[in-house]
Design an enzyme around this catalytic site. Structure first.
Site, PDB file in Angstrom:
ATOM      1  N   ASP A   1       0.831  -1.213   0.000  1.00 41.49           N
ATOM      2  CA  ASP A   1       0.000   0.000   0.000  1.00 41.49           C
ATOM      3  C   ASP A   1       0.862   1.259   0.000  1.00 41.49           C
ATOM      4  O   ASP A   1       0.538   2.257  -0.659  1.00 41.49           O
ATOM      5  CB  ASP A   1      -0.921   0.007   1.220  1.00 41.49           C
ATOM      6  CG  ASP A   1      -2.036  -1.026   1.126  1.00 41.49           C
ATOM      7  OD1 ASP A   1      -2.240  -1.572   0.016  1.00 41.49           O
ATOM      8  OD2 ASP A   1      -2.703  -1.277   2.137  1.00 41.49           O
TER       9      ASP A   1
ATOM     10  N   GLU B   1      -2.512  -3.014  -8.881  1.00 44.31           N
ATOM     11  CA  GLU B   1      -1.276  -2.254  -9.053  1.00 44.31           C
ATOM     12  C   GLU B   1      -1.243  -1.510 -10.385  1.00 44.31           C
ATOM     13  O   GLU B   1      -0.194  -1.026 -10.800  1.00 44.31           O
ATOM     14  CB  GLU B   1      -0.068  -3.197  -8.966  1.00 44.31           C
ATOM     15  CG  GLU B   1       0.093  -4.173 -10.129  1.00 44.31           C
ATOM     16  CD  GLU B   1      -0.661  -5.485  -9.932  1.00 44.31           C
ATOM     17  OE1 GLU B   1      -0.286  -6.482 -10.547  1.00 44.31           O
ATOM     18  OE2 GLU B   1      -1.640  -5.482  -9.154  1.00 44.31           O
TER      19      GLU B   1
END
Length: 324
Positions: free
Chosen positions: A220, A246
């Site tokens: 994250d 992603e």
């Protein structure tokens, strides 16, 4: 509905964003003195008094749109016989089968609190207005006009909350929904004006390895740091969004093939040279430039195919769909 949920020791129902009841368990039906699931398909206002409609629209909807959930909301539901049931209400917003749903749990309260007393007093005042003389009816008309004005203001607030709902909470970038809506708009402008339009799909190389090795909290952090870098290098007219997982996307208005490739390569170099907290990453990029008759689906597919070529070609590189 699962039998355990249907007969749970608390009421349960789910509604759409428009307020239509989709599911209701037997406990709530019993609580509201309904013999069968006749509430399904009705608007949630069908179980609310006039006063509680105001409370529901001015607190519940804005709060759940902004935060995704509502906890410990005190109000009254209306029974089939016209009576009131004081309840404690918790709600959470989720997406199931492509549709946004608001799941609500209802616990009957035996002791009324001061807030509920205020609501009941307001209800009595409204009933008195409805039963009054012609002068009171005129006053009621003014009150209704004020109510309509507040509803218009509420709609404006909700539209602002909707704008907040198009932001990715982790990175602060725009989300996929915002990207798709604006790509449609900008493609239409491109077709009308003939100005070039390009887009990028950006994918973090070996991101699964980062999550598996260092854990999702580190993943994250990497996502957030990359988002900061992409945003800092974007132009004022560019739209940077998180596409999912992603993957990130960028819409580049008034940008042709060569300029789009230059921008993509600059992002690729900057990412490789910029520490993401204590970690280093690289990215692969797919670039596509809109042509005559282009649609959202075709442009995204071309960029995605170019991204796949960058991945297959060794990663940490840029590929334009037109070069394939």
């Amino acid at each position: 509905m699962d039998s355990r949920l249907d007969n749970a020791p608390c009421g349960y129902f789910s509604i759409t964003d428009a307020g239509i009841i989709r599911e209701v368990n037997q406990t709530l039906l019993n609580m509201l003195q309904h013999d069968n699931p006749e509430l399904a398909g009705l608007h949630v206002e069908s179980v609310l008094s006039v006063t509680n409609k105001l409370l529901f629209h001015t607190y519940f909807y804005p709060h759940i749109q902004l935060y995704g959930q509502v906890n410990e909301m005190y109000m009254s539901l209306r029974t089939n016989s016209g009576g009131d049931v004081p309840v404690l209400l918790n709600g959470i917003r989720r997406t199931r089968d492509g549709e946004s749903r608001i799941d609500i749990v209802v616990v009957e309260m035996r002791k009324r609190i001061e807030h509920e007393k205020d609501v009941l007093q307001t209800k009595v005042k409204l009933q008195e207005l409805y039963q009054a003389t012609n002068e009171a009816n005129k006053r009621l008309e003014l009150l209704n006009e004020e109510y309509e004005r507040k509803q218009q203001e509420l709609m404006l607030i909700n539209s602002r909350l909707e704008a907040m709902a198009t932001t990715d909470p982790l990175t602060g970038l725009r989300n996929r929904r915002y990207f798709q809506d604006h790509l449609t708009t900008l493609l239409a402008k491109h077709q009308d004006s003939g100005q070039p339009l390009s887009m990028l799909i950006i994918d973090i190389d070996h991101f699964k390895h980062i999550n598996d090795t260092y854990g999702h909290p580190i993943g994250d952090i990497v996502l957030a740091k990359l988002a900061e870098l992409l945003q800092s290098m974007s132009r004022e007219t560019d739209i940077i969004a998180r596409f999912g997982g992603e993957e990130f996307v960028a819409i580049l208005p008034e940008t042709g093939k060569e300029q789009a490739v230059d921008i993509a390569e600059a992002l690729c170099r900057a990412t490789a040279a910029t520490p993401m907290d204590d970690y280093r990453i690289t990215i692969s990029l797919g670039v596509a430039t809109a042509e005559v008759g282009e649609t959202n689906g075709t442009l995204v597919k071309k960029a995605d195919t170019a991204l796949y070529a960058s991945k297959s070609g060794g990663r940490n590189r840029v590929t334009h769909a037109g070069d394939l």
